[in-house]
Enzyme design. Structure first.
Site, PDB file in Angstrom:
ATOM      1  CG  ASP A   1      -1.837   1.213   1.247  1.00 28.82           C
ATOM      2  OD1 ASP A   1      -2.026   1.836   0.176  1.00 28.82           O
ATOM      3  OD2 ASP A   1      -2.379   1.522   2.320  1.00 28.82           O
TER       4      ASP A   1
ATOM      5  CD  GLU B   1      -5.624   0.852   0.984  1.00 32.88           C
ATOM      6  OE1 GLU B   1      -5.241  -0.083   1.707  1.00 32.88           O
ATOM      7  OE2 GLU B   1      -5.484   2.052   1.308  1.00 32.88           O
TER       8      GLU B   1
ATOM      9  CE  LYS C   1      -0.202   3.513   3.345  1.00 27.99           C
ATOM     10  NZ  LYS C   1      -1.017   3.974   4.486  1.00 27.99           N
TER      11      LYS C   1
ATOM     12  NE  ARG D   1     -11.816   3.480   4.793  1.00 28.03           N
ATOM     13  CZ  ARG D   1     -11.609   4.431   5.712  1.00 28.03           C
ATOM     14  NH1 ARG D   1     -12.476   5.433   5.842  1.00 28.03           N
ATOM     15  NH2 ARG D   1     -10.532   4.397   6.478  1.00 28.03           N
TER      16      ARG D   1
ATOM     17  CG  ASP E   1      -3.262   5.814   2.575  1.00 22.52           C
ATOM     18  OD1 ASP E   1      -3.047   4.633   2.232  1.00 22.52           O
ATOM     19  OD2 ASP E   1      -2.755   6.317   3.587  1.00 22.52           O
TER      20      ASP E   1
END
Length: 478
Positions: A251, A330, A258, A332, A328
Site C-alpha cells: 500500500d 482503500e 503515504k 474499506r 489511501d
C-alpha cells in the site's frame, strides 16, 4: 514442531532441556531443591534461572509470578522466553513440566502456543555463512502432564503453527507475496484438505461482477488483482460463517501518497488476508464441524497515470456509489465488495479482519484490536474468544452520527470523512453499509498485526487473528 504428552519423570525425558515453572514465594521441590543453582531460582514473572541437577544436566526455572495470576497468557509468555533461551543454548528438544493450580487444558495450550510462537524466526532471505553455522532449531516439545491434556496440546499446536505460517506471509516482501502468491497459497491449503474448495477470480471476472472497489484500487499497478474464495464444508447443514480478510499486498497510498518513513511496513497491509487464509487451513486440519466461506480481496495500491484519483466516483458490488476523497482509504473499498459478496454467497454471520486505520493505534496501541459490530452476541463471542487466546479485542460503538460522517456529497457514500473524527469507527460505519441485517463484526488489527512486543510475537509480524478466528469457529462448531 513435534508435540507430545508424557507421564515420565523429569530425569527420564531424554530432552536436551527441561523447564519448570515457579511461582512467587514458593520453592523448588524434590531433586531440584538440592540442584546446583537452586538457591538462585526466583518466582518473579519472566525471570529465568538455570539449575543443574545430576539428571538432566540443565533445567530452566521460569518465574510465573503470583500463583493467583497463573493463567494461559502467563504461560504463553514464560514458554516463549524459555524457547528463546533454548535457542541460545542450541537445544533441539524441550520438556515442560505442566504447572499445577489452574485449568490443565488451558495451561497446556498456553505452553504449546508460547513455545511454538517463541521459537519462530524468519531468516529465509539471509545467506548462509560458513563461519557462522545456522543455529539449532527447537523441533520437539514434550509436556510432562496427564494424558488428558493431549487434545488441547494438539489443538494449540495446529493453531500456533498456522499463526507462524501467517507470520511468514506477512514477512515476505511484496515482490514475492503478490496477490497471485496469496491465491497459490490458498490453493495449496485447499489441495491438502479435501473439505476445502478454492476459487480464484482475476481482473476481468472481478470487473464483470461489478466489484468497483477492488477494480478501482488495483488499477494503479500492473499486478493482477485476485478475489480468493475458500469454502469449507465441515458442518452438517446449519449456519455458514463468513470470514473476510483485507489483502493489500503493498500500500503506497495511491495518488494520496503515504510519507516514505515506514512505508516498507506496508508489505504487511495484507495481514488480515494472511490470518484468514491460514485460519481456514487450521480449521480444516482440526476437522471442525462448521461451514465456512472465506473471501479475500487481494491487490496492490499503487500510484500511476491509471490509478484512481481523489474525486472519482465508483460503484461497489452492492450498487452503492462512493466518492473517493482519499485513495489511501482503500482497504474499506475492497472489503465492501468482499463483504457484500460473502453474504450473497450464503454467510449467515460474517467477520472481517483488516489493518484498516492508523487511528486504532492511537486509540488502543498494540494491546487490543478494535472490534465494531452490529450484533451484541457476535461481538461478545469475539471478545470471549479473544480473552482465551490472548488476542484481545476492545469493542467500539456504532452510532448514526458516525454513519452520517460517511455520507457522500454527490454519491451515496464517501470513503474518507471530511472531519478527522472517530477514524476507526467511521471506517467501520462505512463497512456497515454493505452487510445489511446480517450479524457482522469488524476487527481493525492495524495496531496488533506487527510490532506488538510480547515475548511470543516480538516486534515483527505477529500473525494476529489466526487463533482468534479458529477459536471463533470452534465455539460455533456443532
Amino acid at each position: 514442531m513435534k508435540v507430545s504428552v508424557s507421564q515420565s519423570e523429569i530425569a527420564a525425558t531424554g530432552a536436551d532441556l527441561v523447564a519448570v515453572g515457579l511461582c512467587e514465594g514458593e520453592e523448588l521441590s524434590g531433586e531440584l531443591a538440592s540442584a546446583r543453582g537452586a538457591a538462585d531460582a526466583k518466582g518473579g514473572f519472566k525471570k529465568l534461572t538455570t539449575v543443574h541437577p545430576e539428571q538432566p544436566a540443565r533445567v530452566i526455572v521460569a518465574g510465573l509470578g503470583k500463583r493467583n495470576d497463573l493463567d494461559a497468557e502467563r504461560l504463553r509468555v514464560a514458554a516463549a522466553l524459555v524457547a528463546k533461551e533454548a535457542g541460545r543454548l542450541e537445544a533441539t528438544s524441550l520438556a515442560w513440566v505442566l504447572p499445577e493450580g489452574g485449568e490443565d487444558e488451558a495451561l497446556a495450550g498456553g505452553l504449546v502456543t508460547g513455545t511454538i510462537l517463541g521459537a519462530y524466526r524468519f531468516d529465509r532471505f539471509k545467506s548462509a555463512d560458513p563461519d557462522d553455522p545456522e543455529p539449532a532449531s527447537l523441533d520437539a516439545l514434550v509436556l510432562l502432564a496427564s494424558e488428558g491434556v493431549s487434545g488441547a496440546a494438539e489443538t494449540a499446536r495446529v493453531c500456533a503453527e498456522a499463526q507462524n505460517r501467517a507470520r511468514d506471509l506477512q514477512s515476505l516482501p511484496s515482490n514475492v507475496a503478490t496477490p497471485s502468491f496469496l491465491s497459490r497459497r490458498a490453493r495449496e491449503i485447499s489441495s491438502a484438505h479435501p473439505a476445502i474448495s478454492t476459487e480464484v477470480l482475476g481482473r476481468e471476472e472481478i470487473a464483470a461482477m461489478g466489484m468497483g472497489g477492488l477494480v478501482a484500487v488495483s488499477q494503479g499497478g500492473p499486478e493482477e488483482p485476485k478475489l480468493i474464495v475458500m469454502r469449507y464444508g465441515g458442518g452438517d447443514g446449519g449456519e455458514t460463517l463468513g470470514l473476510v480478510g483485507k489483502g493489500v499486498t503493498f500500500d503506497t497510498g495511491g495518488i494520496s501518497l503515504k510519507t516514505p518513513a515506514g512505508m516498507h511496513e506496508m508489505k504487511m497491509d495484507m495481514s488480515g488476508a494472511a490470518a484468514v487464509i491460514e485460519a481456514v487451513g487450521a480449521i480444516a486440519e482440526l476437522g471442525l464441524a462448521v461451514n465456512l466461506i472465506a473471501v479475500i480481496p487481494a491487490t496492490e495500491n499503487m500510484p500511476s497515470g491509471t490509478a484512481i484519483k481523489p474525486g472519482d466516483i465508483i460503484t461497489q458490488y452492492n450498487g452503492k456509489t462512493v466518492e473517493i476523497n482519499n485513495t489511501d482509504a482503500e482497504g474499506r473499498l475492497i472489503l465492501a465488495d468482499a463483504l457484500a459478496y460473502a453474504i450473497e454467497q450464503g454467510a449467515d454471520r460474517v467477520v472481517d479482519i483488516a489493518t484498516l486505520t492508523g487511528a486504532v493505534m492511537i486509540a488502543l496501541g498494540s494491546s487490543y484490536a478494535a472490534v465494531v459490530s452490529n450484533d451484541d452476541a457476535l461481538a461478545g463471542k469475539v471478545e470471549e474468544v479473544g480473552r482465551e487466546t490472548g488476542e484481545l479485542v476492545w469493542r467500539l460503538p456504532l452510532h448514526p452520527e458516525y454513519t452520517a460522517l460517511m455520507k457522500g456529497t454527490v454519491a451515496d457514500l464517501t470513503n474518507a470523512a471530511a472531519k478527522r473524527k472517530a477514524g476507526t469507527i467511521s471506517a467501520a460505519s462505512f463497512l456497515e453499509e454493505f452487510v445489511g441485517e446480517t450479524p457482522w463484526a469488524h476487527l481493525d488489527i492495524a495496531g496488533t498485526a506487527w510490532d506488538v512486543g510480547r515475548a511470543y510475537t516480538g516486534k515483527d509480524a505477529s500473525g494476529f487473528g489466526v487463533r482468534l478466528l479458529t477459536g471463533l469457529a470452534r465455539s460455533l462448531a456443532g
